[in-house]
Design an enzyme around this catalytic site. Structure first.
Site, PDB file in Angstrom:
ATOM      1  N   GLU A 145       0.821  -1.210   0.000  1.00 44.03           N
ATOM      2  CA  GLU A 145       0.000   0.000   0.000  1.00 44.03           C
ATOM      3  C   GLU A 145       0.858   1.264   0.000  1.00 44.03           C
ATOM      4  OE1 GLU A 145      -2.935  -0.386  -0.791  1.00 44.03           O
ATOM      5  OE2 GLU A 145      -3.159  -2.510  -0.312  1.00 44.03           O
ATOM      6  N   GLU A 196      -0.750  -0.479  -9.864  1.00 44.66           N
ATOM      7  CA  GLU A 196      -0.341  -1.765  -9.298  1.00 44.66           C
ATOM      8  C   GLU A 196       1.128  -2.043  -9.569  1.00 44.66           C
ATOM      9  OE1 GLU A 196      -1.372  -4.932  -6.819  1.00 44.66           O
ATOM     10  OE2 GLU A 196      -2.466  -3.109  -7.373  1.00 44.66           O
TER      11      GLU A 196
END
Length: 492
Positions: A258, A287
């Site tokens: 994250e 991502e």
């Protein structure tokens, strides 16, 4: 109206829309971290109201007039106009009442999913999932103009990608991944990490590791959530993690993952703030940042050596003896149930399964009532294991409850992009491993900030990766990296 005046008025209007969107996003963050459970229905109403305001702004006919009158003075302005035009053309296709109802239902659905997951009762979630899918199919039909419904949804997360192009990529990847998995699982497995690791100590470690990766706590924070995520951008980008006291890697690598997402948002050129260029250009590119932070950097031999020292200092002697054994434990390959805990060899196989299932759901080829059986059958075929409970199976991911259909394939696309970025970064940054072994990520994250993150949405997704790498992205570098890494680890 003069062209520069039209552009200025459009951008002023867009900044207010972006600001309202940030407020809505922060409301979603609160729902997942701090909101009392009893507020779920009210929050659904609030989210629907906010979506109504945002949808009306995004569909304002004045936007079309501004777009017609405005002229781009440079490449940045051209990119701003491209992104606004794309958003407007999509927004006007979706009826406002449908947008509001999706916001309400998916807000409430998150809580229903979480309770069904905790109770291991798929039946408690299926009626809500059926409602979410019906709404998403309506949205897809409005967007598709007679084309493929699933493609219309993918385009929300990865512009210009299609189920055909992604499926072809998966078909090219699968044989090498399956062959690598078979070879690794046939070899002797290293010892895993075991023990009890108290929550407070894990969270202190997570915070320190986030700091080592350059996370800016003056503009971010870490909280706990059922399913880790990041939220926000500009000068407020927050992350969440989760803790399992018997598995510190869960917290540690969720946090690093994250941090990759959030650091992308925080690194974007401040001049792009509150504009369409002021956030990540696609979920695949997003991502790529979380995966390269987590895997190529965070699970690499150099960085795990530093993490080993940090853990030994905080938790005392570990059951794995030394940095090399720790590196092997971090990268231990096993056919587990949970996508977010999957090793690098198995991860993309988890995504391929979800891609096929959700495409079938949206296209109407798979009934919601048959989803659990389809999941379990496919998991047995792909992973050789019988799913023992729904939280290890169809209820493990939050995505479908909140309507994120078309999102899953971007995880693998991000892995592919990360493989390309890693190859380019290794060639560009001398002495990288020596830095990482000291817990110094500045060379790695600095390269990513300069070559990719600061540009935000300036370029299209594939062009963003190609600009950073100096070559067009393909799956080859990722597969080469996996075969080299795990071939060495498992002495293949």
């Amino acid at each position: 109206m003069k062209n520069n005046q039209a552009y200025a008025e459009l951008m002023a209007y867009q900044r207010d829309t972006e600001a309202l969107g940030k407020i809505a996003e922060r409301t979603g963050w609160d729902q997942e971290t701090m909101m009392p459970q009893g507020a779920a229905d009210q929050r659904g109403i609030e989210m629907a109201a906010m979506e109504g305001v945002l949808h009306a702004r995004r569909c304002n006919p004045q936007i079309a007039q501004w777009l017609a009158d405005a002229e781009a003075a440079d490449d940045v302005a051209a990119a701003q106009l491209y992104q606004i035009d794309r958003s407007y053309k999509r927004a006007v296709k979706v009826p406002g009442d449908l947008a509001q109802e999706m916001a309400r239902v998916t807000s409430v659905a998150q809580g229903i999913w979480a309770r069904a997951r905790a109770a291991e009762k798929v039946a408690d979630f299926l009626p809500t999932l059926r409602e979410v899918i019906a709404l998403k199919r309506q949205e897809a039909a409005a967007l598709a103009d007679g084309g493929d419904l699933y493609d219309a949804l993918i385009d929300d997360y990865e512009p210009e990608a299609t189920a055909e192009s992604l499926g072809a990529m998966f078909d090219r990847m699968r044989p090498r991944l399956v062959a690598l998995r078979a070879a690794v699982l046939a070899a002797e497995a290293p010892a895993g990490l075991s023990g009890q690791f108290p929550q407070d100590a894990q969270l202190r470690l997570a915070r320190d590791v986030a700091t080592a990766f350059g996370y800016d706590f003056t503009r971010g924070r870490i909280d706990l959530a059922v399913h880790p995520f990041s939220s926000g951008g500009g000068n407020d980008s927050r992350i969440t993690t989760r803790v399992v006291e018997s598995d510190p890697f869960n917290c540690l690598y969720s946090t690093i993952h994250e941090v990759g997402h959030s650091s992308y948002e925080l690194a974007i050129d401040p001049d792009y703030g509150m504009t369409p260029l002021g956030h990540g250009v696609s979920m695949g590119v997003h991502e790529s940042q979380s995966r390269i932070y987590e895997n190529q950097i965070g699970r690499g031999r150099a960085m795990t050596g530093w993490i080993y020292d940090q853990m030994a200092a905080r938790f005392g002697p570990l059951n794995v003896d030394g940095p090399e054994a720790f590196y092997r434990a971090v990268n231990r390959v096993h056919a587990g149930f949970i996508r977010t805990e999957a090793d690098e060899v198995h991860y993309n196989l988890h995504i391929m399964m979800r891609f096929d299932l959700e495409r079938a759901l949206i296209r109407g080829d798979l009934a919601v009532d048959d989803l659990e059986a389809a999941w379990n059958d496919r998991f047995l075929a792909d992973f050789g294991q019988v799913v023992d409970k729904p939280s290890h199976g169809v209820l493990q991911d939050v995505h479908w409850s909140v309507g994120l259909f078309g999102y899953f394939p971007t995880y693998s696309l991000g892995n592919v992009y990360a493989g390309c970025l890693h190859r380019a970064m290794r060639a560009a940054v001398p002495g990288l491993d020596a830095q990482l072994a000291q817990g110094d990520t500045s060379g790695a994250v600095g390269w990513l900030r300069e070559n990719l993150q600061r540009h935000g949405g300036l370029r299209k997704p594939r062009d963003t990766i190609a600009h950073a790498c100096g070559f067009e992205p393909t799956e080859g570098p990722l597969l080469d990296y996996l075969e080299a890494k795990f071939g060495e680890l498992y002495r293949l």
